[in-house]
Design a protein around this motif. Structure first.
Motif, PDB file in Angstrom:
ATOM      1  N   HIS A 117      49.012  37.889  40.611  1.00 26.93           N
ATOM      2  CA  HIS A 117      48.557  36.635  41.225  1.00 26.93           C
ATOM      3  C   HIS A 117      47.190  36.854  41.878  1.00 26.93           C
ATOM      4  CE1 HIS A 117      52.560  35.050  40.552  1.00 26.93           C
ATOM      5  NE2 HIS A 117      53.039  36.152  41.096  1.00 26.93           N
TER       6      HIS A 117
ATOM      7  N   SER B 275      45.864  34.959  44.949  1.00 24.86           N
ATOM      8  CA  SER B 275      46.581  35.035  46.224  1.00 24.86           C
ATOM      9  C   SER B 275      46.163  36.236  47.070  1.00 24.86           C
ATOM     10  CB  SER B 275      48.093  35.076  45.985  1.00 24.86           C
ATOM     11  OG  SER B 275      48.458  36.302  45.376  1.00 24.86           O
TER      12      SER B 275
ATOM     13  N   ASN C  97      38.097  36.001  47.567  1.00 25.94           N
ATOM     14  CA  ASN C  97      38.876  34.778  47.349  1.00 25.94           C
ATOM     15  C   ASN C  97      38.930  33.841  48.558  1.00 25.94           C
ATOM     16  OD1 ASN C  97      39.776  35.091  44.697  1.00 25.94           O
ATOM     17  ND2 ASN C  97      41.546  36.299  45.306  1.00 25.94           N
TER      18      ASN C  97
ATOM     19  N   ARG D  70      45.722  41.437  43.693  1.00 26.93           N
ATOM     20  CA  ARG D  70      47.104  41.296  43.223  1.00 26.93           C
ATOM     21  C   ARG D  70      47.105  40.994  41.729  1.00 26.93           C
ATOM     22  NH1 ARG D  70      49.158  37.987  48.560  1.00 26.93           N
ATOM     23  NH2 ARG D  70      48.314  39.533  50.009  1.00 26.93           N
TER      24      ARG D  70
END
Length: 135
Positions: free
Chosen positions: A88, A91, A112, A85
């Motif tokens: 972001h 996220s 992540n 993303r």
């Protein structure tokens, strides 16, 4: 955040270590990309997440990557596949960072999410035919 068109100016290369590698199930996403070569990263560790791996910037004895030259449209497609993303990065499933390779700086997708309980691959590669050393 730079758009993919601006980002590609930083590096037209992408380093892959999982299902995007040649001969594996998602390699078709790299159709039209030029294969540049293979390398080993000693500052990345792969985690076996089952159907695919995730990389973290952690010391290793050398995990195998393949490097491809891509254009902005292909990089945007890979971003969608990897759930990166742009606005972001933390996220999404993966973040995308510029990382050094033997062929110059390349985009590398870093995982992540939590890797607790996942097998760490600190040498070799991930995949059905991979020769690897797990520590």
């Amino acid at each position: 955040m730079p758009s993919p068109a601006i980002a590609i100016e930083r590096t037209p290369l992408v380093a892959v270590y999982g299902t995007l590698k040649r001969g594996l199930r998602n390699h078709h996403w790299l159709e039209g990309a030029d294969f540049v070569g293979t390398d080993r990263l000693t500052d990345a560790t792969l985690y076996d997440l089952g159907p695919y791996p995730g990389a973290r910037l952690e010391p290793s004895r050398g995990v195998e990557i393949e490097v491809f030259r891509v254009d902005a449209a292909l990089l945007a497609d890979l971003d969608r596949l990897e759930d990166y993303r742009v606005r972001h990065p933390a996220s999404g499933t993966y973040d995308r960072v510029v990382h050094p390779t033997a062929f110059g700086p390349a985009w590398l997708y870093l995982y992540n999410l939590d890797v607790a309980g996942c097998l760490a691959i600190r040498e070799g590669g991930w995949g059905p035919r991979a020769r690897r050393s797990v520590v």
